[in-house]
Design a protein around this motif. Structure first.
Motif, PDB file in Angstrom:
ATOM      1  N   VAL A  68       0.843  -1.193   0.000  1.00 32.92           N
ATOM      2  CA  VAL A  68       0.000   0.000   0.000  1.00 32.92           C
ATOM      3  C   VAL A  68       0.879   1.244   0.000  1.00 32.92           C
ATOM      4  O   VAL A  68       1.816   1.355   0.793  1.00 32.92           O
ATOM      5  CB  VAL A  68      -0.934   0.028   1.229  1.00 32.92           C
ATOM      6  N   ALA A  69       0.557   2.171  -0.910  1.00 36.30           N
ATOM      7  CA  ALA A  69       1.206   3.482  -0.921  1.00 36.30           C
ATOM      8  C   ALA A  69       0.120   4.550  -0.952  1.00 36.30           C
ATOM      9  O   ALA A  69      -0.797   4.480  -1.772  1.00 36.30           O
ATOM     10  CB  ALA A  69       2.126   3.636  -2.130  1.00 36.30           C
ATOM     11  N   VAL A  70       0.210   5.512  -0.042  1.00 34.95           N
ATOM     12  CA  VAL A  70      -0.744   6.621   0.021  1.00 34.95           C
ATOM     13  C   VAL A  70       0.065   7.911  -0.027  1.00 34.95           C
ATOM     14  O   VAL A  70       0.926   8.147   0.820  1.00 34.95           O
ATOM     15  CB  VAL A  70      -1.595   6.574   1.307  1.00 34.95           C
ATOM     16  N   TYR A  71      -0.236   8.752  -1.039  1.00 35.34           N
ATOM     17  CA  TYR A  71       0.481  10.008  -1.219  1.00 35.34           C
ATOM     18  C   TYR A  71      -0.497  11.180  -1.187  1.00 35.34           C
ATOM     19  O   TYR A  71      -1.585  11.107  -1.747  1.00 35.34           O
ATOM     20  CB  TYR A  71       1.238  10.024  -2.549  1.00 35.34           C
ATOM     21  N   GLN A  72      -0.079  12.265  -0.536  1.00 32.48           N
ATOM     22  CA  GLN A  72      -0.910  13.460  -0.471  1.00 32.48           C
ATOM     23  C   GLN A  72      -0.664  14.330  -1.694  1.00 32.48           C
ATOM     24  O   GLN A  72       0.475  14.522  -2.110  1.00 32.48           O
ATOM     25  CB  GLN A  72      -0.574  14.251   0.796  1.00 32.48           C
ATOM     26  N   VAL A  73      -1.756  14.856  -2.273  1.00 30.85           N
ATOM     27  CA  VAL A  73      -1.667  15.784  -3.403  1.00 30.85           C
ATOM     28  C   VAL A  73      -2.370  17.086  -3.022  1.00 30.85           C
ATOM     29  O   VAL A  73      -3.234  17.113  -2.141  1.00 30.85           O
ATOM     30  CB  VAL A  73      -2.286  15.193  -4.677  1.00 30.85           C
ATOM     31  N   ASN A  74      -2.002  18.170  -3.708  1.00 30.08           N
ATOM     32  CA  ASN A  74      -2.505  19.489  -3.344  1.00 30.08           C
ATOM     33  C   ASN A  74      -3.851  19.831  -3.974  1.00 30.08           C
ATOM     34  O   ASN A  74      -4.494  20.781  -3.544  1.00 30.08           O
ATOM     35  CB  ASN A  74      -1.483  20.562  -3.752  1.00 30.08           C
ATOM     36  N   ARG A  75      -4.257  19.073  -5.009  1.00 34.61           N
ATOM     37  CA  ARG A  75      -5.501  19.397  -5.689  1.00 34.61           C
ATOM     38  C   ARG A  75      -6.281  18.122  -5.997  1.00 34.61           C
ATOM     39  O   ARG A  75      -5.705  17.028  -6.042  1.00 34.61           O
ATOM     40  CB  ARG A  75      -5.219  20.150  -6.992  1.00 34.61           C
ATOM     41  N   VAL A  76      -7.566  18.278  -6.217  1.00 35.09           N
ATOM     42  CA  VAL A  76      -8.414  17.169  -6.651  1.00 35.09           C
ATOM     43  C   VAL A  76      -8.096  16.873  -8.114  1.00 35.09           C
ATOM     44  O   VAL A  76      -8.018  17.792  -8.943  1.00 35.09           O
ATOM     45  CB  VAL A  76      -9.902  17.511  -6.484  1.00 35.09           C
ATOM     46  N   LEU A  77      -7.907  15.598  -8.450  1.00 34.42           N
ATOM     47  CA  LEU A  77      -7.586  15.203  -9.816  1.00 34.42           C
ATOM     48  C   LEU A  77      -8.874  15.120 -10.634  1.00 34.42           C
ATOM     49  O   LEU A  77      -9.755  14.314 -10.337  1.00 34.42           O
ATOM     50  CB  LEU A  77      -6.865  13.858  -9.819  1.00 34.42           C
ATOM     51  N   LEU A  78      -8.984  15.955 -11.658  1.00 33.87           N
ATOM     52  CA  LEU A  78     -10.199  16.047 -12.459  1.00 33.87           C
ATOM     53  C   LEU A  78      -9.969  15.381 -13.808  1.00 33.87           C
ATOM     54  O   LEU A  78      -9.202  15.892 -14.629  1.00 33.87           O
ATOM     55  CB  LEU A  78     -10.595  17.513 -12.660  1.00 33.87           C
ATOM     56  N   PRO A  79     -10.645  14.268 -14.082  1.00 36.54           N
ATOM     57  CA  PRO A  79     -10.417  13.558 -15.354  1.00 36.54           C
ATOM     58  C   PRO A  79     -11.179  14.195 -16.509  1.00 36.54           C
ATOM     59  O   PRO A  79     -12.298  14.706 -16.363  1.00 36.54           O
ATOM     60  CB  PRO A  79     -10.938  12.146 -15.059  1.00 36.54           C
ATOM     61  N   GLU A  80     -10.568  14.126 -17.672  1.00 34.66           N
ATOM     62  CA  GLU A  80     -11.174  14.653 -18.894  1.00 34.66           C
ATOM     63  C   GLU A  80     -12.447  13.891 -19.247  1.00 34.66           C
ATOM     64  O   GLU A  80     -13.393  14.472 -19.787  1.00 34.66           O
ATOM     65  CB  GLU A  80     -10.155  14.555 -20.031  1.00 34.66           C
ATOM     66  N   ALA A  81     -12.488  12.578 -18.934  1.00 38.85           N
ATOM     67  CA  ALA A  81     -13.649  11.765 -19.304  1.00 38.85           C
ATOM     68  C   ALA A  81     -14.917  12.227 -18.601  1.00 38.85           C
ATOM     69  O   ALA A  81     -16.023  11.934 -19.068  1.00 38.85           O
ATOM     70  CB  ALA A  81     -13.375  10.300 -18.967  1.00 38.85           C
ATOM     71  N   ILE A  82     -14.788  12.959 -17.511  1.00 42.25           N
ATOM     72  CA  ILE A  82     -15.964  13.457 -16.788  1.00 42.25           C
ATOM     73  C   ILE A  82     -16.253  14.912 -17.142  1.00 42.25           C
ATOM     74  O   ILE A  82     -17.402  15.282 -17.408  1.00 42.25           O
ATOM     75  CB  ILE A  82     -15.763  13.315 -15.264  1.00 42.25           C
ATOM     76  N   PHE A  83     -15.232  15.727 -17.187  1.00 39.06           N
ATOM     77  CA  PHE A  83     -15.427  17.174 -17.327  1.00 39.06           C
ATOM     78  C   PHE A  83     -15.234  17.674 -18.754  1.00 39.06           C
ATOM     79  O   PHE A  83     -15.403  18.865 -19.015  1.00 39.06           O
ATOM     80  CB  PHE A  83     -14.480  17.910 -16.374  1.00 39.06           C
ATOM     81  N   GLY A  84     -14.880  16.787 -19.683  1.00 40.57           N
ATOM     82  CA  GLY A  84     -14.762  17.173 -21.075  1.00 40.57           C
ATOM     83  C   GLY A  84     -13.433  17.843 -21.390  1.00 40.57           C
ATOM     84  O   GLY A  84     -12.513  17.883 -20.573  1.00 40.57           O
ATOM     85  N   THR A  85     -13.361  18.378 -22.597  1.00 35.90           N
ATOM     86  CA  THR A  85     -12.118  18.991 -23.071  1.00 35.90           C
ATOM     87  C   THR A  85     -12.188  20.507 -23.101  1.00 35.90           C
ATOM     88  O   THR A  85     -11.203  21.163 -23.431  1.00 35.90           O
ATOM     89  CB  THR A  85     -11.798  18.498 -24.490  1.00 35.90           C
ATOM     90  N   ASP A  86     -13.343  21.074 -22.760  1.00 38.19           N
ATOM     91  CA  ASP A  86     -13.504  22.530 -22.791  1.00 38.19           C
ATOM     92  C   ASP A  86     -13.021  23.105 -21.466  1.00 38.19           C
ATOM     93  O   ASP A  86     -13.804  23.453 -20.590  1.00 38.19           O
ATOM     94  CB  ASP A  86     -14.972  22.890 -23.046  1.00 38.19           C
ATOM     95  N   VAL A  87     -11.714  23.224 -21.348  1.00 40.09           N
ATOM     96  CA  VAL A  87     -11.132  23.718 -20.105  1.00 40.09           C
ATOM     97  C   VAL A  87     -11.152  25.241 -20.115  1.00 40.09           C
ATOM     98  O   VAL A  87     -10.664  25.856 -21.073  1.00 40.09           O
ATOM     99  CB  VAL A  87      -9.685  23.210 -19.949  1.00 40.09           C
ATOM    100  N   PRO A  88     -11.711  25.881 -19.090  1.00 35.78           N
ATOM    101  CA  PRO A  88     -11.713  27.348 -19.059  1.00 35.78           C
ATOM    102  C   PRO A  88     -10.296  27.873 -18.938  1.00 35.78           C
ATOM    103  O   PRO A  88      -9.438  27.233 -18.326  1.00 35.78           O
ATOM    104  CB  PRO A  88     -12.552  27.677 -17.821  1.00 35.78           C
ATOM    105  N   PRO A  89     -10.018  29.047 -19.537  1.00 35.01           N
ATOM    106  CA  PRO A  89      -8.658  29.596 -19.450  1.00 35.01           C
ATOM    107  C   PRO A  89      -8.297  29.933 -18.018  1.00 35.01           C
ATOM    108  O   PRO A  89      -9.142  30.333 -17.216  1.00 35.01           O
ATOM    109  CB  PRO A  89      -8.721  30.846 -20.331  1.00 35.01           C
ATOM    110  N   MET A  90      -7.037  29.765 -17.726  1.00 31.94           N
ATOM    111  CA  MET A  90      -6.558  30.109 -16.398  1.00 31.94           C
ATOM    112  C   MET A  90      -6.579  31.615 -16.238  1.00 31.94           C
ATOM    113  O   MET A  90      -6.186  32.356 -17.143  1.00 31.94           O
ATOM    114  CB  MET A  90      -5.140  29.575 -16.190  1.00 31.94           C
ATOM    115  N   PRO A  91      -7.048  32.135 -15.100  1.00 36.15           N
ATOM    116  CA  PRO A  91      -7.062  33.587 -14.910  1.00 36.15           C
ATOM    117  C   PRO A  91      -5.646  34.143 -14.890  1.00 36.15           C
ATOM    118  O   PRO A  91      -4.721  33.517 -14.378  1.00 36.15           O
ATOM    119  CB  PRO A  91      -7.760  33.752 -13.545  1.00 36.15           C
TER     120      PRO A  91
END
Length: 256
Positions: A178-201
């Motif tokens: 078992v390996a558990v690693y902490q990440v700073n952000r929620v991982l958002l997959p393209e298969a759910i949210f699509g390819t229309d990524v809003p521009p970064m401010p």
């Protein structure tokens, strides 16, 4: 007659005993068997619910795992397979910061796939991500449509999806299987949210700090002209040219 029979019996018994003794003496020794190797130690059992309860805080992620039943998938992979599991866990602050796109609009199935995409069906130590970063996108528990891309720069492991760029900020637990690693952000997959990524401010411009009035950079030619030193210099020049002007005026009057 009885005495003769007894003598024959004794002789036969002696022969039988001698033959038995010789047979035992002539038999080869039993072969020595190698010692039986000790059984391999059982893999270390890890209770993921208990682990995530005391680490982190990972309460939001753990609540999602429990409500969706994904915790059982990870637990079975950890303790009942030889592959093990690697899980990337966002802290509670990462879920609070996730505003766009919001996670509250996800269906139950989409949320489950989102959680499954936070894990790999194999145990990876931190040192193994160096080679993993050279193999291209890696399929997650959610399948090949939910990959993660890894890069390793000087020991810093970064994770990327079309929507997310983050890094492994710490190792919470890393003991095979078992390996558990902490990440700073929620991982958002393209298969759910699509390819229309809003521009970064665009980053906010740096504030302009005006120089203090008494600093050298705040001085100007007008300020120098109006300074007491400049006024004193002008007065001195006026006094010096006063007599000369009077003499010139007198000469002009004589000629007229």
């Amino acid at each position: 007659m009885a005495k003769m029979q007894f003598t024959i019996f004794i002789a036969v018994a002696f022969l039988v005993f001698s033959a038995s003794t010789n047979a035992k003496t002539a038999s080869p020794p039993a072969p020595m068997l190698p010692p039986t190797p000790a059984p391999a130690p059982a893999p270390h059992h890890v209770n993921l619910t208990e682990l995530l309860s005391v680490a982190g805080p990972f309460h939001t992620f753990l609540d999602y795992l429990l409500s969706s039943g994904v915790i059982e998938t990870f637990q079975n992979q950890a303790n009942n397979t030889e592959e093990g599991v690697t899980i990337f866990v966002p802290k509670d602050d990462a879920f609070k910061a996730q505003k766009n796109p919001p996670l509250s609009n996800l269906t139950k199935d989409q949320l489950k796939q989102l959680l499954l995409s936070h894990a790999l069906p194999h145990y990876y130590s931190l040192s193994e991500f160096k080679n993993l970063s050279q193999s291209g996108p890696v399929s997650t528990f959610a399948g090949g449509q939910y990959p993660l891309k890894f890069t390793d720069v000087s020991g810093t492991v970064r994770i990327e999806t079309l929507w997310t760029r983050t890094k492994v900020s710490s190792s919470v637990f890393s003991t095979d299987p078992v390996a558990v690693y902490q990440v700073n952000r929620v991982l958002l997959p393209e298969a759910i949210f699509g390819t229309d990524v809003p521009p970064m401010p665009a980053p906010a411009p740096a504030p302009v700090v005006s120089a203090p009035s008494d600093s050298p950079t705040a001085d100007s030619d007008d300020a120098k002209a109006s300074s007491p030193k400049s006024s004193h210099k002008n007065s001195a020049q006026t006094l010096a040219f006063g007599p000369v002007a009077m003499v010139v005026s007198g000469l002009v009057a004589l000629f007229l």
